[in-house]
Write a protein that holds these residues in place. Structure first.
Motif, PDB file in Angstrom:
ATOM      1  N   HIS A 192       6.258 -42.349 -60.138  1.00 20.18           N
ATOM      2  CA  HIS A 192       6.353 -40.884 -60.192  1.00 20.18           C
ATOM      3  C   HIS A 192       7.734 -40.479 -59.652  1.00 20.18           C
ATOM      4  N   MET A 193       8.795 -40.752 -60.436  1.00 18.48           N
ATOM      5  CA  MET A 193      10.146 -40.535 -59.939  1.00 18.48           C
ATOM      6  C   MET A 193      10.473 -39.049 -59.811  1.00 18.48           C
ATOM      7  N   ASN A 194       9.927 -38.215 -60.702  1.00 21.79           N
ATOM      8  CA  ASN A 194      10.207 -36.777 -60.655  1.00 21.79           C
ATOM      9  C   ASN A 194       8.908 -35.983 -60.786  1.00 21.79           C
ATOM     10  N   PRO A 195       8.010 -36.120 -59.838  1.00 15.32           N
ATOM     11  CA  PRO A 195       6.722 -35.426 -59.932  1.00 15.32           C
ATOM     12  C   PRO A 195       6.887 -33.918 -59.718  1.00 15.32           C
ATOM     13  N   ILE A 196       6.058 -33.134 -60.385  1.00 19.66           N
ATOM     14  CA  ILE A 196       6.091 -31.692 -60.149  1.00 19.66           C
ATOM     15  C   ILE A 196       5.363 -31.350 -58.854  1.00 19.66           C
ATOM     16  N   ILE A 197       4.402 -32.208 -58.462  1.00 21.66           N
ATOM     17  CA  ILE A 197       3.732 -32.096 -57.165  1.00 21.66           C
ATOM     18  C   ILE A 197       4.068 -33.344 -56.367  1.00 21.66           C
ATOM     19  N   ASP A 198       4.560 -33.150 -55.157  1.00 20.48           N
ATOM     20  CA  ASP A 198       4.939 -34.286 -54.319  1.00 20.48           C
ATOM     21  C   ASP A 198       4.510 -34.001 -52.883  1.00 20.48           C
ATOM     22  N   MET A 199       3.459 -34.692 -52.430  1.00 21.48           N
ATOM     23  CA  MET A 199       2.947 -34.514 -51.071  1.00 21.48           C
ATOM     24  C   MET A 199       3.195 -35.792 -50.284  1.00 21.48           C
ATOM     25  N   GLU A 215       5.090 -32.894 -45.745  1.00 22.44           N
ATOM     26  CA  GLU A 215       5.906 -32.108 -46.667  1.00 22.44           C
ATOM     27  C   GLU A 215       5.218 -32.011 -48.025  1.00 22.44           C
ATOM     28  N   THR A 216       5.182 -30.788 -48.564  1.00 25.41           N
ATOM     29  CA  THR A 216       4.660 -30.561 -49.911  1.00 25.41           C
ATOM     30  C   THR A 216       5.736 -29.869 -50.736  1.00 25.41           C
ATOM     31  N   ARG A 217       6.070 -30.461 -51.866  1.00 20.76           N
ATOM     32  CA  ARG A 217       7.044 -29.860 -52.778  1.00 20.76           C
ATOM     33  C   ARG A 217       6.381 -29.593 -54.121  1.00 20.76           C
ATOM     34  N   VAL A 218       6.586 -28.388 -54.622  1.00 19.88           N
ATOM     35  CA  VAL A 218       6.072 -27.972 -55.925  1.00 19.88           C
ATOM     36  C   VAL A 218       7.278 -27.603 -56.784  1.00 19.88           C
ATOM     37  N   ASP A 258      10.062 -26.694 -51.376  1.00 20.10           N
ATOM     38  CA  ASP A 258       9.300 -26.986 -50.169  1.00 20.10           C
ATOM     39  C   ASP A 258       8.439 -25.762 -49.858  1.00 20.10           C
ATOM     40  N   THR A 259       7.117 -25.924 -49.876  1.00 21.29           N
ATOM     41  CA  THR A 259       6.224 -24.765 -49.752  1.00 21.29           C
ATOM     42  C   THR A 259       6.334 -24.080 -48.392  1.00 21.29           C
ATOM     43  N   CYS A 260       6.905 -24.744 -47.409  1.00 18.49           N
ATOM     44  CA  CYS A 260       7.092 -24.120 -46.094  1.00 18.49           C
ATOM     45  C   CYS A 260       8.382 -23.302 -46.026  1.00 18.49           C
ATOM     46  N   GLU A 261       9.284 -23.539 -46.961  1.00 21.14           N
ATOM     47  CA  GLU A 261      10.598 -22.902 -46.867  1.00 21.14           C
ATOM     48  C   GLU A 261      10.787 -21.749 -47.846  1.00 21.14           C
ATOM     49  N   VAL A 262       9.893 -21.609 -48.815  1.00 24.40           N
ATOM     50  CA  VAL A 262       9.991 -20.516 -49.786  1.00 24.40           C
ATOM     51  C   VAL A 262       8.831 -19.551 -49.579  1.00 24.40           C
ATOM     52  N   ALA A 269      -8.768 -31.114 -41.729  1.00 23.00           N
ATOM     53  CA  ALA A 269      -9.400 -30.885 -43.031  1.00 23.00           C
ATOM     54  C   ALA A 269      -8.799 -31.809 -44.078  1.00 23.00           C
ATOM     55  N   LEU A 270      -7.514 -32.136 -43.942  1.00 22.10           N
ATOM     56  CA  LEU A 270      -6.839 -33.141 -44.750  1.00 22.10           C
ATOM     57  C   LEU A 270      -6.080 -34.065 -43.821  1.00 22.10           C
ATOM     58  N   ALA A 271      -6.035 -35.352 -44.156  1.00 19.86           N
ATOM     59  CA  ALA A 271      -5.398 -36.319 -43.266  1.00 19.86           C
ATOM     60  C   ALA A 271      -4.522 -37.293 -44.063  1.00 19.86           C
ATOM     61  N   ASN A 272      -3.231 -37.252 -43.796  1.00 22.26           N
ATOM     62  CA  ASN A 272      -2.282 -38.238 -44.331  1.00 22.26           C
ATOM     63  C   ASN A 272      -2.348 -38.367 -45.858  1.00 22.26           C
ATOM     64  N   ILE A 273      -2.239 -37.233 -46.526  1.00 21.18           N
ATOM     65  CA  ILE A 273      -2.287 -37.238 -47.994  1.00 21.18           C
ATOM     66  C   ILE A 273      -0.910 -37.550 -48.556  1.00 21.18           C
ATOM     67  N   ASN A 274      -0.848 -38.597 -49.348  1.00 19.87           N
ATOM     68  CA  ASN A 274       0.352 -38.927 -50.110  1.00 19.87           C
ATOM     69  C   ASN A 274      -0.033 -38.875 -51.582  1.00 19.87           C
ATOM     70  N   LEU A 275       0.577 -37.940 -52.300  1.00 19.27           N
ATOM     71  CA  LEU A 275       0.135 -37.678 -53.656  1.00 19.27           C
ATOM     72  C   LEU A 275       1.307 -37.220 -54.513  1.00 19.27           C
ATOM     73  N   ALA A 276       1.470 -37.853 -55.655  1.00 16.75           N
ATOM     74  CA  ALA A 276       2.493 -37.454 -56.618  1.00 16.75           C
ATOM     75  C   ALA A 276       1.820 -37.210 -57.964  1.00 16.75           C
ATOM     76  N   ILE A 277       2.092 -36.045 -58.549  1.00 12.26           N
ATOM     77  CA  ILE A 277       1.479 -35.685 -59.832  1.00 12.26           C
ATOM     78  C   ILE A 277       2.590 -35.337 -60.822  1.00 12.26           C
ATOM     79  N   ASP A 278       2.575 -36.022 -61.949  1.00 15.09           N
ATOM     80  CA  ASP A 278       3.612 -35.814 -62.959  1.00 15.09           C
ATOM     81  C   ASP A 278       3.418 -34.493 -63.689  1.00 15.09           C
ATOM     82  N   GLU A 279       4.534 -33.908 -64.113  1.00 22.82           N
ATOM     83  CA  GLU A 279       4.454 -32.669 -64.883  1.00 22.82           C
ATOM     84  C   GLU A 279       3.780 -32.938 -66.224  1.00 22.82           C
TER      85      GLU A 279
END
Length: 610
Positions: free
Chosen positions: A8-15, A75-78, A82-86, A29-39
Motif C-alpha cells: 500500500h505505497m500510496n493509500p488514501i487511508i493510512d493509520m 497518526e491518521t492520514r486521509v 493529517d486529521t489532527c492538523e486540518v 476503544a481502539l488499540a494500536n491500529i495499523n491500517l492502509a486502504i487503497d483508493e
C-alpha cells in the motif's frame, strides 16, 4: 515500513499505531491500529458490539478528534491530510459519512432541503446542484420522496435519504456505519449495488461497517474483523470466512453457505480449502461431492409442490386457523384463544404516508409471527396499532381481549410491551439496572422486588448493571431496551427490528430470550428484515406490501412462495434457497430443508448410502 505497507505505497487511508480512549476512560476503544486502504477499494468492517467499529469510523471521518474528546495516539492520514492538523470541514470534503444514528444526521425537515444543505454549504456551483440532487435521489431509488417531510418517513427511507445526500457531495471516501440496519432485503442489496456502481464510475473508496455478512462476502474485496479494539483478521472474504469457528468465538456470524461448506470440509466430505460464499458456489460444491461419490441423482426439472407460489390465497387474511393453530367452535380454553386479533383494520397518516388497509391477523400464545416486507409497507404502523399508540380508522384491534379503541394505553401496557425500532427513544434512566427496573416500578412493583427481578434479566443479557445506557454501543443499548421489555413478562410482545445493529452473539441472546418468552406463553409479533433470523425463530410469517398482507402461513411455506416474496422485496434465507436449488438439480430429498445442520446431514446420508 512493514510488509503490509509495501503493498500500500500510496493509500488514501493510512493509520499508524492509532489508539483512542473516550473522555478520561482508561480502557482503549481502539488499540494500536495499523491500517492502509487503497483508493478505489471496497472494504467491509465487521466485529461484535463494542469492538471499536464506530470509533474507527469516527476517526476516519474526523469526528475524532474534532468532535469527541478523549486520548488519541498515533497518526491518521486521509488523502494525505493529517486529521489532527486540518479542520473537520477539510476532512468532510474528502470523506462522506453515513452515521449509525440517522436521526442525528438529519438537519432539515424536508428531503429536498436535506439534499441541498451539504451542497450549498460546500459551495457547489448552483448550475450543478439540480443535476446532483436528481442523480443521487434516482441512484438510491427515492425520487418520489423528494418533497416528503422527513418526519413522515420510515427508518429505512431515512437511511436512503442520508446515503443520497452524501453521494450528492461526490466524496473520495465513503464511510458507512450499519447502512442497511433499517432496510428491507431488496433495499439492502440495492445499497450495495449503488455503492459498487459509485466505486466503478467515480473510483470512490467505500468503507462499510455492517453485520450483513452475506452481502459483505459478495461485494467487498477485503474484510477487516475488529475484536476488543484490535484487528483480529484482515483479508479477502474467502480467506476471512474460512475462520468460521474463530469468528463465532469473537461474536461474528458467517454466511450460511460458508457454514455449510466449512461443516462439510470438517467432516471430510468435501476437499475445500476456501468456503462457499454464494448459493452458486455452495450448490456446485455439494453437487461435485455427490457426483464424485456416485450419489448424484438425475436432476429433476419438474416443478414440485413445495416450490409452487400460491398466489391465489386470500390477499389480506392471516388468521391462525390457516396455519393450524386456532381451535374451532365453542369451548375453546384460554390457551387456544388468540391474544392478538385484527379484523378489517385500516389506518392512514395521510396522502403519501405509510398506511395499512384491510388487515386480518390473529396470533395466539406461544406463536412468533414475523412481519416482513419492503420499507414503507406499513409494518411499523401495524405495530403501533397493536400497542394502542394508533387507533384504527376502520376495523378492530383486540389485545388479550381488550379493544384498543376504547382501552387506555396505560391499561393495554399491562398486557403488551413494545421494543421500538430506535432503542434510544425508550431509555431514560441513569444506569442499566435503573432502566430495566423502571418499567416494573411503573407497574407497581416495590423497589427491592423490581431491582431483584431486573438484576436477573441484566445478568441474563450480560449487561453492565452500573453503566449509563448511553455510554454503551448501539447494540448494547438495544439489549437494555429489550431487557426492559422482557422483565415485565408481558402476555404480548411487540418487537420492531429487535436484532438491528446487534452482533451475532447479541442477536442469538435476544432471539433465544424471545423464544423462551413465547414458550412461556407470550404471543410475539416481530418486524424483522433479517430473513435468517426469521427462518430460525419465527413460527409463522406475514408478508406485507403497500399496506396489505399478501401472504401468511407457516414460515417455510411462505418462504417457498417466490412470486410473493419478490412483490414484497424479500429474499428467502440462503439455506432455503440452496435447498430449493439442490432439490431440483441434485436430489429431491433436499426439499424443505431450512437448517445448515440438516442440509449437511442430508449430504452425508446420500454420500454414505452411495
Amino acid at each position: 515500513m512493514n510488509d503490509e505497507r509495501k503493498d500500500h505505497m500510496n493509500p488514501i487511508i493510512d493509520m499508524r499505531d492509532v489508539s483512542f480512549a473516550y473522555g478520561e476512560q482508561a480502557d482503549l476503544a481502539l488499540a494500536n491500529i495499523n491500517l492502509a486502504i487503497d483508493e478505489g477499494s471496497f472494504v467491509g468492517i465487521i466485529g461484535p458490539s463494542g469492538a471499536g467499529k464506530s470509533t474507527l469510523a469516527s476517526i476516519l471521518s474526523g469526528a475524532i478528534p474534532h468532535h469527541y474528546s478523549g486520548s488519541l495516539y498515533g497518526e491518521t492520514r486521509v488523502a494525505g491530510l493529517d486529521t489532527c492538523e486540518v479542520t473537520l470541514t477539510d476532512i468532510a470534503r474528502v470523506v462522506g459519512s453515513v452515521l449509525q444514528d440517522i436521526d442525528a444526521q438529519m438537519v432539515a425537515s424536508v428531503v429536498e432541503d436535506e439534499m441541498l444543505f451539504g451542497l450549498e454549504n460546500f459551495g457547489v456551483p448552483h448550475d450543478q446542484i439540480e443535476e446532483r440532487v436528481t442523480a443521487a435521489l434516482d441512484a438510491v431509488g427515492i425520487t418520489d420522496l423528494r418533497d416528503r417531510e422527513i418526519a413522515t418517513l420510515s427508518g429505512g427511507q431515512k437511511q436512503k435519504v442520508a446515503i443520497a445526500a452524501i453521494l450528492a457531495l461526490a466524496p473520495r471516501v465513503l464511510v458507512l456505519d450499519e447502512p442497511t440496519a433499517a432496510l428491507d432485503p431488496a433495499s439492502s442489496r440495492a445499497v450495495f449495488e449503488i455503492l459498487r456502481e459509485a466505486q466503478r464510475l467515480t473510483g470512490v473508496t467505500v468503507i462499510i461497517i455492517e453485520q450483513m455478512v452475506a452481502l459483505l462476502a459478495e461485494y467487498c474485496e477485503r474484510i477487516i474483523v475488529l475484536d476488543r479494539g484490535e484487528i483480529a483478521l484482515d483479508g479477502a472474504p474467502h480467506e476471512v470466512f474460512a475462520h468460521s469457528s474463530e469468528l463465532r468465538a469473537i461474536g461474528v456470524d458467517s454466511p450460511r453457505t460458508a457454514r455449510v461448506s466449512n461443516s462439510l470440509s470438517d467432516l471430510g466430505l468435501v476437499d475445500a480449502t476456501l468456503p462457499a460464499l454464494s448459493i452458486d458456489e455452495a450448490e456446485e460444491l455439494v453437487r461435485s461431492a455427490l457426483r464424485d461419490s456416485g450419489a448424484l441423482a438425475a436432476a429433476n426439472h419438474t416443478e414440485m409442490p413445495y416450490l409452487r407460489a400460491t398466489t391465489n390465497e386470500p390477499p389480506s387474511r392471516c388468521l391462525t386457523e390457516q396455519v393450524g393453530n386456532r381451535a374451532e367452535g365453542t369451548g375453546r380454553d384460554a390457551a387456544s384463544s388468540p391474544m392478538v386479533e385484527l379484523h378489517g383494520v385500516s389506518f392512514s397518516y395521510g396522502p403519501g404516508s405509510a398506511s395499512v388497509d384491510g388487515i386480518d391477523l390473529s396470533v395466539k400464545r406461544g406463536e412468533i409471527l414475523a412481519l416482513v416486507g419492503q420499507n414503507g409497507a406499513g409494518k411499523t404502523t401495524l405495530t403501533k396499532l397493536l400497542n394502542g399508540l394508533l387507533k384504527p380508522s376502520a376495523g378492530s384491534v383486540h389485545i388479550a381481549g381488550l379493544d384498543t379503541r376504547t382501552t387506555p394505553v396505560s391499561t393495554l401496557a399491562a398486557h403488551v410491551a413494545t421494543l421500538f425500532q430506535n432503542p434510544d427513544r425508550q431509555l431514560c434512566r441513569p444506569t442499566v439496572l435503573d432502566e430495566v427496573a423502571f418499567g416494573l416500578e411503573l407497574h407497581g412493583a416495590e423497589g427491592p422486588v423490581a431491582r431483584e427481578r431486573a438484576t436477573a434479566v441484566v445478568e441474563r443479557f450480560g449487561l453492565p448493571s452500573d453503566a449509563a445506557p448511553f455510554s454503551l454501543s448501539r447494540g448494547q443499548r438495544q439489549l437494555v431496551a429489550l431487557a426492559g421489555v422482557v422483565v415485565l413478562d408481558p402476555e404480548v410482545i411487540i418487537l420492531d427490528e429487535p436484532t438491528s445493529g446487534l452482533d451475532y452473539r447479541e442477536c442469538m441472546t435476544v432471539m433465544e430470550t424471545v423464544r423462551e418468552r413465547a414458550r412461556a406463553g407470550a404471543a410475539v409479533v416481530m418486524v424483522c428484515h433479517d430473513m435468517e433470523v426469521v427462518s430460525d425463530f419465527a413460527t409463522s410469517l406475514a408478508v406485507m406490501a403497500n399496506g396489505r398482507v399478501i401472504a401468511c402461513g407457516p414460515t417455510q411455506h411462505v418462504f417457498a412462495q417466490r412470486d410473493i416474496l419478490k412483490r414484497a422485496c424479500v429474499a428467502p434465507p440462503q439455506v432455503v434457497a440452496l435447498s430449493e436449488r439442490l432439490a431440483s438439480s441434485a436430489d429431491p430429498s433436499f426439499a424443505g430443508i431450512t437448517e445448515v445442520s440438516e442440509l449437511v446431514n442430508r449430504v452425508k446420508e446420500l454420500m454414505t448410502r452411495a
